[in-house]
Enzyme design. Structure first.
Site, short mmCIF file in Angstrom:
data_model
loop_
_atom_site.label_atom_id
_atom_site.label_comp_id
_atom_site.label_asym_id
_atom_site.label_seq_id
_atom_site.Cartn_x
_atom_site.Cartn_y
_atom_site.Cartn_z
N ASN A 440 0.88 -1.16 0.00
CA ASN A 440 0.00 0.00 0.00
C ASN A 440 0.92 1.21 0.00
O ASN A 440 1.51 1.56 1.02
CB ASN A 440 -0.89 -0.04 1.26
CG ASN A 440 -1.67 1.23 1.45
OD1 ASN A 440 -1.78 2.06 0.53
ND2 ASN A 440 -2.25 1.41 2.63
N TRP A 441 1.04 1.83 -1.18
CA TRP A 441 2.02 2.91 -1.29
C TRP A 441 1.58 4.19 -0.59
O TRP A 441 2.35 5.09 -0.39
CB TRP A 441 2.28 3.22 -2.78
CG TRP A 441 3.09 2.15 -3.49
CD1 TRP A 441 3.51 0.97 -3.00
CD2 TRP A 441 3.54 2.22 -4.84
NE1 TRP A 441 4.21 0.27 -3.94
CE2 TRP A 441 4.26 1.02 -5.10
CE3 TRP A 441 3.44 3.15 -5.89
CZ2 TRP A 441 4.85 0.74 -6.33
CZ3 TRP A 441 4.04 2.88 -7.11
CH2 TRP A 441 4.73 1.67 -7.32
N LYS A 442 0.32 4.32 -0.32
CA LYS A 442 -0.25 5.53 0.28
C LYS A 442 0.05 6.74 -0.62
O LYS A 442 0.13 6.58 -1.82
CB LYS A 442 0.25 5.72 1.72
CG LYS A 442 0.01 4.47 2.57
CD LYS A 442 0.22 4.69 4.04
CE LYS A 442 -0.10 3.39 4.78
NZ LYS A 442 0.07 3.50 6.21
N HIS A 527 -9.54 1.75 4.79
CA HIS A 527 -8.27 1.95 5.50
C HIS A 527 -8.49 2.98 6.63
O HIS A 527 -9.21 3.96 6.44
CB HIS A 527 -7.19 2.43 4.53
CG HIS A 527 -5.82 2.34 5.13
ND1 HIS A 527 -5.35 3.25 6.03
CD2 HIS A 527 -4.84 1.41 4.98
CE1 HIS A 527 -4.13 2.90 6.41
NE2 HIS A 527 -3.80 1.78 5.78
N GLU A 529 -6.74 5.30 7.72
CA GLU A 529 -6.38 6.70 7.41
C GLU A 529 -7.52 7.39 6.68
O GLU A 529 -7.75 8.59 6.84
CB GLU A 529 -5.08 6.72 6.59
CG GLU A 529 -3.87 6.43 7.47
CD GLU A 529 -2.71 5.78 6.76
OE1 GLU A 529 -2.67 5.81 5.51
OE2 GLU A 529 -1.83 5.22 7.45
N GLU A 599 -5.81 -4.28 10.64
CA GLU A 599 -4.71 -3.35 10.88
C GLU A 599 -4.97 -2.57 12.17
O GLU A 599 -5.71 -1.59 12.16
CB GLU A 599 -4.60 -2.37 9.72
CG GLU A 599 -4.30 -3.04 8.40
CD GLU A 599 -3.67 -2.08 7.41
OE1 GLU A 599 -2.60 -2.40 6.91
OE2 GLU A 599 -4.24 -0.99 7.19
N GLY A 605 2.36 2.40 10.80
CA GLY A 605 3.36 3.45 10.60
C GLY A 605 4.05 3.87 11.88
O GLY A 605 4.76 4.86 11.92
N SER A 645 3.23 -1.99 10.48
CA SER A 645 4.67 -2.13 10.75
C SER A 645 5.20 -3.54 10.47
O SER A 645 6.03 -4.06 11.20
CB SER A 645 4.99 -1.71 12.19
OG SER A 645 4.63 -0.38 12.38
N GLY A 666 2.68 -1.12 4.36
CA GLY A 666 2.77 0.29 4.02
C GLY A 666 4.21 0.67 3.73
O GLY A 666 4.75 0.43 2.64
N GLY A 667 4.88 1.21 4.73
CA GLY A 667 6.25 1.73 4.58
C GLY A 667 7.19 0.77 3.87
O GLY A 667 7.94 1.18 2.95
P1 PGA Z 1 2.74 0.31 7.71
O1 PGA Z 1 1.28 0.58 7.09
O2 PGA Z 1 3.21 -1.03 7.20
O3 PGA Z 1 3.59 1.46 7.23
O4 PGA Z 1 2.56 0.31 9.19
C1 PGA Z 1 0.38 -0.46 6.89
C2 PGA Z 1 -0.89 0.09 6.23
O5 PGA Z 1 -1.34 1.19 6.60
O6 PGA Z 1 -1.46 -0.57 5.38
#
Ligand code: PGA
Length: 684
Positions: A440-442, A527, A529, A599, A605, A645, A666-667
């Site tokens: 998930n590149w965000k 998600h 966010e 999640e 993150g 994470s 994510g990251g």
């Molecule tokens: P993260 O994000 O791996 O950077 O914690 C996961 C996500 O939000 O899908």
């Protein structure tokens, strides 16, 4: 480090909470002393101080258990910090003013000097400051949901200890007058030992002038006595009992006489006859008759005046010799008014509080033939350890039983997985669900960087075939370009969002149909966010899911709880509500196009991963509610990912769990090497 601070604080709180809980009257006396230094005079026999004492010890004990097991970590660390701040200020005050000589931190179990108490509190304040700043580094021992049960268990345990001790006598006797104690022996000073040295200062007044004197320069009688204080100038040898002194009504010391009675001797102790519970007069009458019948000694001990003692005898209609002693000493001897001690030759054979006095039913023959001559000895540290073990054993049992059942379940599921074989991981036949690692590149990567990254991922995956499905979910602007370079048999493409409207005048929105037209096959919805920053409600998400499915997009649907919700033990209900609000309305056929991603918001993150056990537990729970809704087989076939994470270092452990079918990354999906490292976790 945080855990060490937390555990040390926890043990101190549990120990000091327990030592105070066994002696609620002692606690009330101490609170009374503290209030007195602030000019507040409240009787320690009254309900108010007794109640405060029970509340204080209960609070401390239960807080200690919370810290020890990592329950409600945030609130527990704030409360312990506030408590230690208060205690440190209070002990600094008594250290500086010297108004109280013994802080009472550990009840009567352990006596510390004011200086030592202050230093101990400074240390604990430092520990609680550390936990205050890092509450989520406190290890949570209980993964599953028995938090309430454990909280209730510790609360009930400590309350029962307090109430029992209040009703009868302290469950553990820390004072030197315990059953089995030989009072003359405990008073003796070994030959050659140095006695403590005291200095008495007298405050006298003459012609309006106040001055301090000592015995060495005591002035003539023209000075009027105002006050005096005695300080210990050199400690010397202090016997275990140093304050036992008893006087007759003529002020003659009779200590030796009453300590050296060869026959059984009942001491009826009334710290103050004015406040004695007269409901026990009948039982006292029974003891009195019994002593007369068998010729045993009996006397009353009180700190009240001779007149008050006589008045009591008159109203009770019983007569025995009364002796006089210091109120604090009598309250130290027995926490009951009245209380009874059976003594022979200065040795305490038994003790009874007012609610368990021996009566005519138990005083049936001579003492030698009764079991009354030796009460249960329960004093000191050994008893404390025994009771604390009794408290901890069911807890330890509960923790291990929980762990064993989780690991047995994991092992069973792992075995089932192994039978099917890893070559089947990619494609779902009858029972096996798809294993997936999705990026998930965000809102990262411009078009050129994104295309380059997608190319790199595509190449490394083609060169070394993944043992799972791989998806990259990119911002809208990348979709068409990335679709053109991806081999979607190896790396599938997804979007990170789509509109909740089909089409029309919704400036800036991108519909599910548009996403599909780029060549993407998946879309992430729900998600946290988007829920948090763009106010996407369950209703909006329900519309998005419906439109995505209508346009033949598969949905990666996210759910997860905040830290507060987890600490309140609400994670299951939060996740269930999220699924019920947006996807549990789907038909069984539609459900086949849903991939779930759990999640926990506190792990996204932040660098804090849920432990593999925590993640497994939640995913197993999610699978169980999917089974309730769509049946066991559908639940077995549903791919559920963990996100938050996830890194190459922790992915193997997470993916080894039977209910974890991969990750939403994510990251770590922004670097081909890291992403590949996570994909390769399926090969380990
Ligand atoms: P993260 O994000 O791996 O950077 O914690 C996961 C996500 O939000 O899908």
């Amino acid at each position: 480090m945080v855990e060490a601070c937390c555990l040390l604080t926890a043990f101190v709180f549990i120990f000091s909470g327990f030592t105070k809980a066994v002696d609620p009257q002692g606690g009330a006396i101490k609170i009374g002393e503290y209030l007195n230094t602030f000019g507040l005079s409240i009787s320690d026999d009254g309900v108010l101080l007794q109640l405060l004492s029970v509340l204080e010890s209960t609070f401390e004990f239960v807080l200690g258990v919370h810290l020890l097991l990592g329950l409600r970590r945030k609130i527990a660390s704030v409360l312990s910090f506030v408590m230690m701040l208060f205690m440190t200020v209070l002990t600094l005050y008594i250290y500086v003013t010297g108004k109280i000589s013994d802080c009472g931190c550990f009840g009567e179990a352990l006596h510390l000097s004011n200086r030592d108490t202050f230093l101990k509190n400074i240390l604990l304040l430092a520990f609680t400051t550390v936990t205050l700043f890092f509450p989520d580094r406190i290890v949570s021992v209980l993964n599953k949901g028995p938090h309430r049960g454990v909280q209730l268990y510790s609360l009930l345990f400590v309350l029962l200890v307090s109430l029992w001790s209040y009703h009868y006598l302290p469950l553990v006797d820390y004072r030197p007058y315990y059953i089995g104690q030989d009072i003359p022996g405990a008073m003796s000073i070994p030959a050659g030992a140095q006695a403590p040295q005291y200095k008495t200062t007298f405050i006298l007044e003459k012609n309006g002038e106040r001055k301090e004197f000592t015995l060495d320069n005591y002035p003539d009688s023209t000075w009027k006595f105002i006050d005096s204080r005695t300080e210990e100038v050199s400690p010397g040898y202090k016997p275990e009992i140093y304050d036992f002194a008893v006087f007759s009504d003529k002020d003659e010391e009779v200590t030796h006489d009453i300590l050296h009675q060869k026959n059984y001797f009942f001491w009826l102790i009334f710290p103050r006859v004015e406040t004695t519970d007269n409901g026990e007069i009948d039982a006292i009458g029974d003891i009195y008759d019994y002593c007369r019948r068998y010729n045993y000694g009996i006397c009353g001990l009180t700190s009240s005046s001779h007149q008050a003692a006589e008045a009591w005898e008159h109203s009770a209609g019983i007569r025995f010799p009364f002796y006089y002693a210091d109120e604090t000493m009598l309250k130290t001897m027995i926490r009951s008014n009245p209380g009874v001690m059976l003594v022979k030759n200065g040795k305490i054979l038994n003790k009874w509080g007012k609610n368990a006095l021996p009566d005519e039913d138990s005083l049936t023959s001579a003492l030698g033939k009764l079991s009354l001559t030796y009460g249960n000895v329960s004093h000191g540290m050994t008893s404390t350890i025994k009771w604390l073990l009794l408290f901890f054993i069911p807890l330890i049992f509960r923790i291990f039983a929980g762990r064993i059942s989780v690991s047995l379940r994991n092992r069973r599921k792992k075995r089932a997985n192994n039978i099917i074989g890893k070559q089947d991981l990619i494609k779902n036949n009858n029972t096996m669900r798809k294993k997936i690692v999705a990026g998930n590149w965000k809102m990262n990567m411009n078009l050129q960087d994104g295309v380059a990254l997608a190319k790199e991922i595509n190449e490394v995956c083609k060169a070394d075939k993944p043992a799972c499905g791989v998806i990259i979910c990119t911002p809208f602007i990348h979709l068409a370009s990335v679709a053109a370079i991806l081999d979607q048999n190896v790396v599938a493409l997804g979007a990170e969002n789509c509109a909740d409207k089909e089409k029309g005048a919704y400036t800036g929105e991108v519909s599910a149909e548009m996403v599909k037209s780029t060549g993407a096959q998946y879309v992430i919805l729900g998600h946290s966010e988007r829920r948090q920053y763009y106010n996407e409600t369950p209703e909006i998400l329900k519309n998005k899911v419906a439109l995505a499915l209508k346009n033949n997009l598969k949905v990666i649907f996210c759910c997860g709880e905040t830290l507060e919700e987890r600490e309140a033990g609400k994670q299951n209900e939060v996740v269930k509500a999220e699924l019920e609000g947006s996807v549990f309305n789907l038909s069984a056929e539609e459900w086949k196009n849903i991939v779930l991603a759990y999640e926990p918001i506190w792990a996204i993150g932040t660098g804090k991963t849920a432990t593999a056990d925590q993640a497994e537990e939640m995913l197993a729970y999610i699978r169980s509610i999917v089974a309730d809704k769509y049946g066991k087989q559908a639940a077995e076939d549903t791919t559920i990912l963990y996100g938050g994470s996830c890194k190459p270092s922790n992915a193997p452990e997470l993916f080894s769990k039977p209910d974890i079918d991969g990750g939403l990354i994510g990251g770590a999906s922004l670097k081909a090497a890291d992403f590949k490292g996570i994909i390769d976790a399926w090969k380990k």
